[in-house]
Design a protein around this motif. Structure first.
Motif, short mmCIF file in Angstrom:
data_model
loop_
_atom_site.label_atom_id
_atom_site.label_comp_id
_atom_site.label_asym_id
_atom_site.label_seq_id
_atom_site.Cartn_x
_atom_site.Cartn_y
_atom_site.Cartn_z
N GLU A 1 -4.75 -11.19 0.01
CA GLU A 1 -5.38 -10.13 -0.69
C GLU A 1 -4.82 -8.93 -0.29
OE1 GLU A 1 -9.65 -8.16 -2.12
OE2 GLU A 1 -9.42 -10.19 -0.94
N GLN A 2 -4.61 -7.84 -0.99
CA GLN A 2 -3.94 -6.60 -0.57
C GLN A 2 -4.74 -5.46 -1.34
OE1 GLN A 2 0.28 -6.33 -1.50
NE2 GLN A 2 0.72 -8.28 0.02
N ASN A 3 -4.85 -4.38 -0.47
CA ASN A 3 -5.31 -3.11 -0.84
C ASN A 3 -4.57 -2.06 -0.64
OD1 ASN A 3 -7.96 -4.44 -1.74
ND2 ASN A 3 -8.64 -4.11 0.20
N TYR A 4 -4.25 -1.28 -1.35
CA TYR A 4 -3.12 -0.22 -1.24
C TYR A 4 -3.73 1.15 -1.50
CZ TYR A 4 0.29 -3.97 -1.74
OH TYR A 4 0.90 -5.22 -1.64
N ASP A 5 -3.07 2.06 -0.69
CA ASP A 5 -3.27 3.45 -1.02
C ASP A 5 -2.31 3.87 -2.01
OD1 ASP A 5 -3.08 6.33 -1.25
OD2 ASP A 5 -3.09 6.53 0.94
N THR A 6 -2.56 4.22 -3.27
CA THR A 6 -1.68 4.29 -4.38
C THR A 6 -0.97 5.74 -4.50
OG1 THR A 6 -3.66 4.87 -5.98
CG2 THR A 6 -2.94 2.66 -5.95
N ASN A 7 -1.21 6.45 -3.54
CA ASN A 7 -0.50 7.78 -3.61
C ASN A 7 1.03 7.64 -3.60
OD1 ASN A 7 0.25 10.45 -3.42
ND2 ASN A 7 -0.09 10.57 -1.23
N GLU A 8 1.63 8.18 -4.70
CA GLU A 8 3.17 7.63 -4.80
C GLU A 8 3.75 8.82 -4.33
OE1 GLU A 8 3.92 6.60 -8.92
OE2 GLU A 8 2.71 4.69 -8.64
N ASN A 9 3.30 10.07 -4.32
CA ASN A 9 3.81 11.29 -3.95
C ASN A 9 3.73 11.68 -2.22
OD1 ASN A 9 4.36 12.21 -6.69
ND2 ASN A 9 2.29 12.89 -6.88
N TYR A 10 4.50 10.39 -1.83
CA TYR A 10 4.27 10.51 -0.35
C TYR A 10 5.27 11.55 0.41
CZ TYR A 10 8.22 7.34 -0.32
OH TYR A 10 9.29 6.85 -0.53
N GLN A 11 5.09 11.85 1.50
CA GLN A 11 6.07 12.80 2.40
C GLN A 11 6.25 11.76 3.68
OE1 GLN A 11 4.71 16.74 2.64
NE2 GLN A 11 5.76 17.33 0.68
N VAL A 12 7.63 11.76 4.12
CA VAL A 12 7.74 11.30 5.23
C VAL A 12 7.84 12.23 6.52
CG1 VAL A 12 9.31 10.02 6.71
CG2 VAL A 12 9.03 9.70 4.46
N THR A 13 6.89 12.13 7.44
CA THR A 13 6.76 12.87 8.91
C THR A 13 7.73 12.39 9.94
OG1 THR A 13 4.71 12.13 9.23
CG2 THR A 13 4.57 14.01 8.16
N GLU A 14 8.36 13.09 10.67
CA GLU A 14 9.14 12.63 11.67
C GLU A 14 8.42 11.87 12.70
OE1 GLU A 14 11.89 15.33 13.29
OE2 GLU A 14 13.05 15.78 11.27
N GLU A 15 9.15 10.89 13.27
CA GLU A 15 8.28 9.86 14.19
C GLU A 15 9.73 9.50 14.74
OE1 GLU A 15 6.09 9.31 16.57
OE2 GLU A 15 4.81 8.31 15.01
N ASN A 16 9.52 9.17 16.23
CA ASN A 16 10.51 8.48 17.00
C ASN A 16 10.05 7.55 18.04
OD1 ASN A 16 13.08 7.92 18.19
ND2 ASN A 16 13.01 9.56 19.45
N LEU A 17 9.83 6.34 17.72
CA LEU A 17 9.34 5.15 18.61
C LEU A 17 9.90 3.82 18.54
CD1 LEU A 17 5.54 4.21 18.29
CD2 LEU A 17 7.00 5.61 16.54
#
Length: 490
Positions: A179-195
């Motif tokens: 079973e899966q539950n999703y956040d349906t927000n399609e207007n996502y933005q990518v914030t920088e990460e480095n790990l």
């Protein structure tokens, strides 16, 4: 649902449908019949090989027996030849309780079925549907599994779905996400990460062109993943009854081209959180320099290449001195389901003038050699050597595995086993002495040369005290024997 005791092997076959005129229908029927006959032959070959060869290895105790065997036949590598995957249900003969399922994979080389890989599960697993080709896998088998209770009893009413995939001729088994539950927000933005994290999903982690996007491929277990961004899109899944939370993150799938993709980070962990033994199995084979004189015991050995793929065999007739030049960074199993105490380093040794890679359970590194002048003036050497199997402790701590040195007598450049003095000929066995087990160690503290024997004073150290004994060594009928005397313990 069929009962556990009468599960029939489910085989998926795909045919090209022809037109419905009578002549073509007869031709199709013959092709179908030939295909079924091929499958039956493949199943028979696999069952015969497992019965004659693998069962001796897989059934590690006389108390275990094979109760169920289901076979799926499919083309795993898209070469037009039908391969096979066999599901073996192992039970306890004493109380008929379930022990484990061993899944064995055979490929078809055009002449015979050849064993390729195996995995095991603590659940009773059987196949339901086989698919020969997918977007991110070479082959895929939908399965069902029953988790036994603490007493090994299977409840047929508690069945859950699972899956088996074949990728690059290797099996990967795991429970399906139910079973899966999703956040349906399609207007996502990518914030920088480095790990950096590591894939913790044993069946691998799918990567996509966007959150919930098109599948691009799958990252194997323990793959190092470079995370470069977070989307904020949360996701909760239920995997094998466990709730796993995470979010979609951006990763680099190729550091050279800087190609990016997206994965669910609920299956990413720190390297220290991974199962070390599974990590070793999944990691690339790395050899490290290890120059040491060694002994190789008599027997038949498989010769491997640098990727540990079997290439040929070699026969060693007598104990021989060889030179070890490399060994694997980690100890590894010879067979996929070997217990941890059977793992060993694969070693590269020089036998004669030839460099060969062997499994190191019968290749012993010489740790010490003591020269002894006997009463008759003859010079011998008392040699101790250690094999490459798992020791009493490793990076994770105590292992419960035996750890010892084996003794040999070297005389005139010939090595002989040192046998325990037998009560009868059938009792004769070579001596495994100088234990280095958990909390215990032994070593020679003094040597006395007597008229017809040599007496070694052996000191012992325990966590709770110390001890000692004397080891009398003598030669009889061209065989070296030993017997313990004067044992003391504080």
């Amino acid at each position: 649902m069929k009962t556990i005791h009468n599960i029939v092997a489910i085989i998926t076959v795909f045919f090209v449908l022809m037109s419905c005129d009578t002549k073509k229908t007869e031709s199709t029927d013959k092709k179908t019949e030939n295909s079924i006959n091929k499958e039956e032959k493949i199943i028979a070959q696999i069952k015969k090989d497992i019965k004659e060869n693998l069962l001796k290895v897989l059934l590690t105790s006389q108390d275990l027996y094979l109760k169920n065997q289901n076979v799926s036949v499919l083309d795993t590598n898209n070469d037009g030849l039908l391969d096979g995957v066999s599901f073996l249900g192992i039970f306890n003969a004493e109380d008929n309780s379930f022990i484990k399922t061993i899944i064995v994979y055979y490929i078809n080389d055009g002449k015979k079925m050849v064993y390729k890989d195996a995995v095991s599960s603590d659940s009773f697993v059987y196949p339901v549907k086989a698919i020969s080709k997918g977007d991110t896998y070479d082959a895929y088998i939908e399965c069902e599994e029953i988790i036994p209770n603490d007493f090994g009893v299977l409840n047929e009413n508690e069945v859950q779905k699972s899956s088996l995939s074949v990728e690059n001729d290797e099996l990967s088994y795991g429970a399906l996400v139910s079973e899966q539950n999703y956040d349906t927000n399609e207007n996502y933005q990518v914030t920088e990460e480095n790990l950096y994290k590591y894939v913790a999903a044993e069946s691998g982690l799918i990567y996509r062109d966007g959150p919930d996007g098109k599948v691009l491929g799958k990252l194997p277990y323990a793959t190092e993943v470079h995370i470069t961004g977070r989307t904020g899109m949360k996701k909760t899944i239920y995997d094998d009854g466990k709730e796993i939370e995470g979010e979609w993150v951006a990763i680099i799938i190729d550091e050279d081209t800087m190609d990016k993709a997206f994965v669910f980070d609920g299956f990413l962990k720190n390297e220290s959180d991974l199962d070390r033994r599974k990590l070793i199995k999944a990691s690339p084979v790395v050899f490290e320099k290890h120059s040491v004189k060694s002994l190789i015991l008599p027997g038949s050995y498989k010769i491997f290449n640098k990727k540990l793929k079997e290439e040929s065999t070699i026969i060693i007739d007598d104990i021989a001195q060889v030179y070890m030049v490399n060994k694997t960074k980690y100890k590894r199993p010879l067979l996929p389901n070997d217990t941890y105490c059977k793992w060993a380093n694969y070693v590269e040794v020089i036998v004669g003038r030839e460099h060969v890679i062997l499994f190191g359970d019968k290749v012993l590194s010489i740790s010490s050699s003591k020269e002894i002048k006997q009463a008759n003036g003859e010079i011998i050497h008392f040699v101790l050597a250690e094999n490459q199997t798992v020791e009493a402790s490793d990076e994770d701590g105590l292992t419960g595995c035996d750890d010892y040195s084996t003794a040999f007598i070297k005389s005139q450049n010939k090595y002989d086993f040192l046998y325990n003095a037998p009560e009868s000929d059938s009792d004769k066995s070579f001596r495994k002495i100088f234990i280095h087990d958990e909390g215990m160690s032994e070593g020679v503290s003094e040597i006395e040369v007597e008229e017809d024997s040599i007496r070694f004073h052996v000191s012992q150290s325990f966590q709770e005290g110390s001890g000692s004994y004397k080891l009398k060594v003598f030669k009889e009928n061209d065989t070296w024997f030993c017997v313990e005397t004067d044992r003391k313990r504080e």
